[in-house]
Design a protein around this motif. Structure first.
Motif, PDB file in Angstrom:
ATOM      1  N   ASN A 214       0.757  -1.185  -0.024  1.00 23.89           N
ATOM      2  CA  ASN A 214       0.129  -0.057  -0.006  1.00 23.89           C
ATOM      3  C   ASN A 214       0.777   1.350   0.057  1.00 23.89           C
ATOM      4  OD1 ASN A 214      -2.275  -1.474  -0.016  1.00 23.89           O
ATOM      5  ND2 ASN A 214      -2.695  -1.468   2.245  1.00 23.89           N
ATOM      6  N   SER A 215       2.008   1.156   0.578  1.00 27.93           N
ATOM      7  CA  SER A 215       2.767   2.420   0.847  1.00 27.93           C
ATOM      8  C   SER A 215       3.537   2.693  -0.294  1.00 27.93           C
ATOM      9  CB  SER A 215       3.687   2.367   1.880  1.00 27.93           C
ATOM     10  OG  SER A 215       4.943   3.180   2.065  1.00 27.93           O
ATOM     11  N   ILE A 216       3.930   1.494  -1.094  1.00 28.90           N
ATOM     12  CA  ILE A 216       4.644   1.763  -2.481  1.00 28.90           C
ATOM     13  C   ILE A 216       3.583   2.398  -3.473  1.00 28.90           C
ATOM     14  CG2 ILE A 216       5.455   0.379  -4.357  1.00 28.90           C
ATOM     15  CD1 ILE A 216       6.704  -1.727  -2.236  1.00 28.90           C
ATOM     16  N   ASN A 217       2.437   1.803  -3.599  1.00 24.54           N
ATOM     17  CA  ASN A 217       1.430   2.130  -4.500  1.00 24.54           C
ATOM     18  C   ASN A 217       0.922   3.630  -4.261  1.00 24.54           C
ATOM     19  OD1 ASN A 217       1.188  -0.274  -5.929  1.00 24.54           O
ATOM     20  ND2 ASN A 217      -0.321  -1.215  -4.452  1.00 24.54           N
ATOM     21  N   LEU A 218       0.916   4.131  -2.950  1.00 22.03           N
ATOM     22  CA  LEU A 218       0.603   5.420  -2.544  1.00 22.03           C
ATOM     23  C   LEU A 218       1.705   6.297  -2.907  1.00 22.03           C
ATOM     24  CD1 LEU A 218      -1.729   6.762  -1.193  1.00 22.03           C
ATOM     25  CD2 LEU A 218      -0.544   6.517   1.133  1.00 22.03           C
ATOM     26  N   THR A 219       2.661   6.066  -2.754  1.00 22.54           N
ATOM     27  CA  THR A 219       3.976   7.070  -3.065  1.00 22.54           C
ATOM     28  C   THR A 219       4.468   6.815  -4.552  1.00 22.54           C
ATOM     29  OG1 THR A 219       5.428   5.399  -2.052  1.00 22.54           O
ATOM     30  CG2 THR A 219       4.527   7.159  -0.787  1.00 22.54           C
ATOM     31  N   ARG A 220       3.739   5.931  -5.400  1.00 21.69           N
ATOM     32  CA  ARG A 220       4.321   5.795  -6.626  1.00 21.69           C
ATOM     33  C   ARG A 220       4.623   6.912  -7.467  1.00 21.69           C
ATOM     34  NH1 ARG A 220       4.883   0.967  -8.952  1.00 21.69           N
ATOM     35  NH2 ARG A 220       3.550   0.073  -7.774  1.00 21.69           N
ATOM     36  N   SER A 221       3.599   7.801  -7.478  1.00 19.49           N
ATOM     37  CA  SER A 221       3.591   9.244  -8.442  1.00 19.49           C
ATOM     38  C   SER A 221       4.717  10.099  -7.836  1.00 19.49           C
ATOM     39  CB  SER A 221       2.289   9.855  -8.302  1.00 19.49           C
ATOM     40  OG  SER A 221       2.159  10.328  -6.869  1.00 19.49           O
ATOM     41  N   LEU A 222       5.075  10.044  -6.649  1.00 21.66           N
ATOM     42  CA  LEU A 222       6.230  10.663  -5.911  1.00 21.66           C
ATOM     43  C   LEU A 222       7.419  10.060  -6.445  1.00 21.66           C
ATOM     44  CD1 LEU A 222       7.242  13.174  -4.364  1.00 21.66           C
ATOM     45  CD2 LEU A 222       6.746  11.730  -2.191  1.00 21.66           C
ATOM     46  N   THR A 223       7.645   8.811  -6.283  1.00 20.37           N
ATOM     47  CA  THR A 223       8.617   8.170  -6.611  1.00 20.37           C
ATOM     48  C   THR A 223       9.133   8.261  -8.120  1.00 20.37           C
ATOM     49  OG1 THR A 223       8.199   6.188  -4.860  1.00 20.37           O
ATOM     50  CG2 THR A 223       9.758   6.097  -6.513  1.00 20.37           C
ATOM     51  N   ASP A 224       8.096   8.245  -8.945  1.00 20.70           N
ATOM     52  CA  ASP A 224       8.349   8.476 -10.388  1.00 20.70           C
ATOM     53  C   ASP A 224       8.952   9.911 -10.682  1.00 20.70           C
ATOM     54  OD1 ASP A 224       7.617   5.909 -10.954  1.00 20.70           O
ATOM     55  OD2 ASP A 224       5.577   6.428 -11.312  1.00 20.70           O
ATOM     56  N   MET A 225       8.217  10.858 -10.003  1.00 25.04           N
ATOM     57  CA  MET A 225       8.903  12.404 -10.159  1.00 25.04           C
ATOM     58  C   MET A 225      10.273  12.436  -9.702  1.00 25.04           C
ATOM     59  SD  MET A 225       5.360  14.401  -8.899  1.00 25.04           S
ATOM     60  CE  MET A 225       6.543  15.826  -8.890  1.00 25.04           C
TER      61      MET A 225
ATOM     62  N   ALA B 224      12.555  10.810 -12.126  1.00 27.29           N
ATOM     63  CA  ALA B 224      12.685  11.653 -13.271  1.00 27.29           C
ATOM     64  C   ALA B 224      13.321  13.174 -13.057  1.00 27.29           C
ATOM     65  CB  ALA B 224      11.388  11.768 -13.920  1.00 27.29           C
ATOM     66  N   GLN B 225      13.517  13.485 -11.832  1.00 19.29           N
ATOM     67  CA  GLN B 225      13.995  14.850 -11.297  1.00 19.29           C
ATOM     68  C   GLN B 225      13.173  15.876 -11.955  1.00 19.29           C
ATOM     69  OE1 GLN B 225      17.068  15.471  -9.452  1.00 19.29           O
ATOM     70  NE2 GLN B 225      16.564  13.227  -9.176  1.00 19.29           N
ATOM     71  N   ASP B 226      11.798  15.603 -11.855  1.00 15.18           N
ATOM     72  CA  ASP B 226      10.739  16.657 -12.274  1.00 15.18           C
ATOM     73  C   ASP B 226      10.555  17.457 -11.151  1.00 15.18           C
ATOM     74  OD1 ASP B 226       8.530  17.993 -13.473  1.00 15.18           O
ATOM     75  OD2 ASP B 226       7.207  16.142 -13.487  1.00 15.18           O
ATOM     76  N   ALA B 227      11.157  18.621 -11.267  1.00 16.42           N
ATOM     77  CA  ALA B 227      10.718  19.572  -9.910  1.00 16.42           C
ATOM     78  C   ALA B 227       9.462  20.366 -10.124  1.00 16.42           C
ATOM     79  CB  ALA B 227      11.960  20.621  -9.860  1.00 16.42           C
ATOM     80  N   GLN B 228       8.863  20.550 -11.395  1.00 15.40           N
ATOM     81  CA  GLN B 228       7.706  21.378 -11.669  1.00 15.40           C
ATOM     82  C   GLN B 228       6.304  20.317 -11.487  1.00 15.40           C
ATOM     83  OE1 GLN B 228       8.110  24.440 -11.993  1.00 15.40           O
ATOM     84  NE2 GLN B 228      10.661  24.093 -12.259  1.00 15.40           N
ATOM     85  N   GLY B 229       6.831  19.210 -11.703  1.00  6.93           N
ATOM     86  CA  GLY B 229       5.230  18.474 -11.729  1.00  6.93           C
ATOM     87  C   GLY B 229       4.497  18.534 -10.127  1.00  6.93           C
ATOM     88  N   GLU B 230       3.055  18.035 -10.205  1.00  8.19           N
ATOM     89  CA  GLU B 230       2.394  18.121  -9.316  1.00  8.19           C
ATOM     90  C   GLU B 230       1.743  16.701  -8.971  1.00  8.19           C
ATOM     91  OE1 GLU B 230      -0.201  21.465  -9.465  1.00  8.19           O
ATOM     92  OE2 GLU B 230       1.289  23.100  -9.100  1.00  8.19           O
TER      93      GLU B 230
END
Length: 221
Positions: free
Chosen positions: A16-27, A30-36
């Protein structure tokens, strides 16, 4: 007792923790500092995880739930918090649920505060009789039974951490000593509920007394 095992839940909670933070992990990768991150999606995931957790824990938290009750849309024998009542408890001798038909009827009446059939109007002590009086009358044995159960349970727990644990040991006789409190037991062969060695100080005896409780948990008046 309604206590879940963290060991059994660890793997599911980790996923559950992995799935919940997946979007943050991907950012981060990718070193995406502008994503939300869409917080509404996160909130919906948390609700889904909570529902799945409750459904998974329900069988473990209600081990005595009757199988037929799972197919009922509304169960009249459940309270609002989901606790299982007598009508849904299966016979289990180790848990004290092997009641005969008279004991079952009396247990249901006591549980819901209904009058208990067959009680005499007057107790042998002369007082008006009731279900509460039968549990607290000094002429009966329920007061001693409740007292002894708490005494024996406390003694069994003390045996795990103390030495020389005994129940109702005889106190040392008095040789003219004057005790400070008038409630002190000065009778010959006076006894105390429990004695344990090493509770407060190593090698020192400690005496424990239990006053007994009413069925509703209050101290006796």
């Amino acid at each position: 007792m309604g206590i879940t095992s963290p060991e059994k839940m660890a793997e599911v909670e980790n996923l559950n923790s992995i799935n919940l933070t997946r979007s943050l992990t991907d950012m981060i990768i990718a070193q995406d500092a502008q994503g939300e991150i869409d917080q509404s999606v996160i909130a919906e995931q948390k609700k889904r995880f909570s529902r799945d957790r409750q459904q998974g824990q329900r069988p473990a938290l209600n081990p005595f739930d009757h199988p037929a009750s799972r197919h009922r849309e509304k169960n009249p024998h459940r309270t609002g918090d989901g606790s299982v009542q007598l009508a849904n408890i299966t016979t289990n001798q180790s848990k004290g649920f092997n009641l005969n038909k008279q004991e079952f009827v009396d247990a249901v009446a006591l549980r819901y505060g209904w009058p208990v059939e067959g009680l005499p109007n007057t107790c042998v002590c002369g007082s008006p009789n009731s279900a509460d009086h039968t549990m607290t009358c000094k002429k009966g044995g329920f007061v001693c039974i409740r007292h002894d159960e708490v005494r024996d349970l406390t003694a069994s727990m003390l045996k795990e951490v103390c030495h020389d644990v005994s129940t109702e040991p005889t106190l040392l006789p008095l040789d003219g000593e004057l005790l400070r409190y008038r409630t002190a037991n000065t009778a010959p062969e006076a006894r105390v509920d429990i004695c344990a060695r090493g509770f407060w100080t190593r090698g020192q005896r400690t005496l424990f007394g239990h006053p007994g409780l009413r069925p509703d948990g209050r101290l006796p008046s």
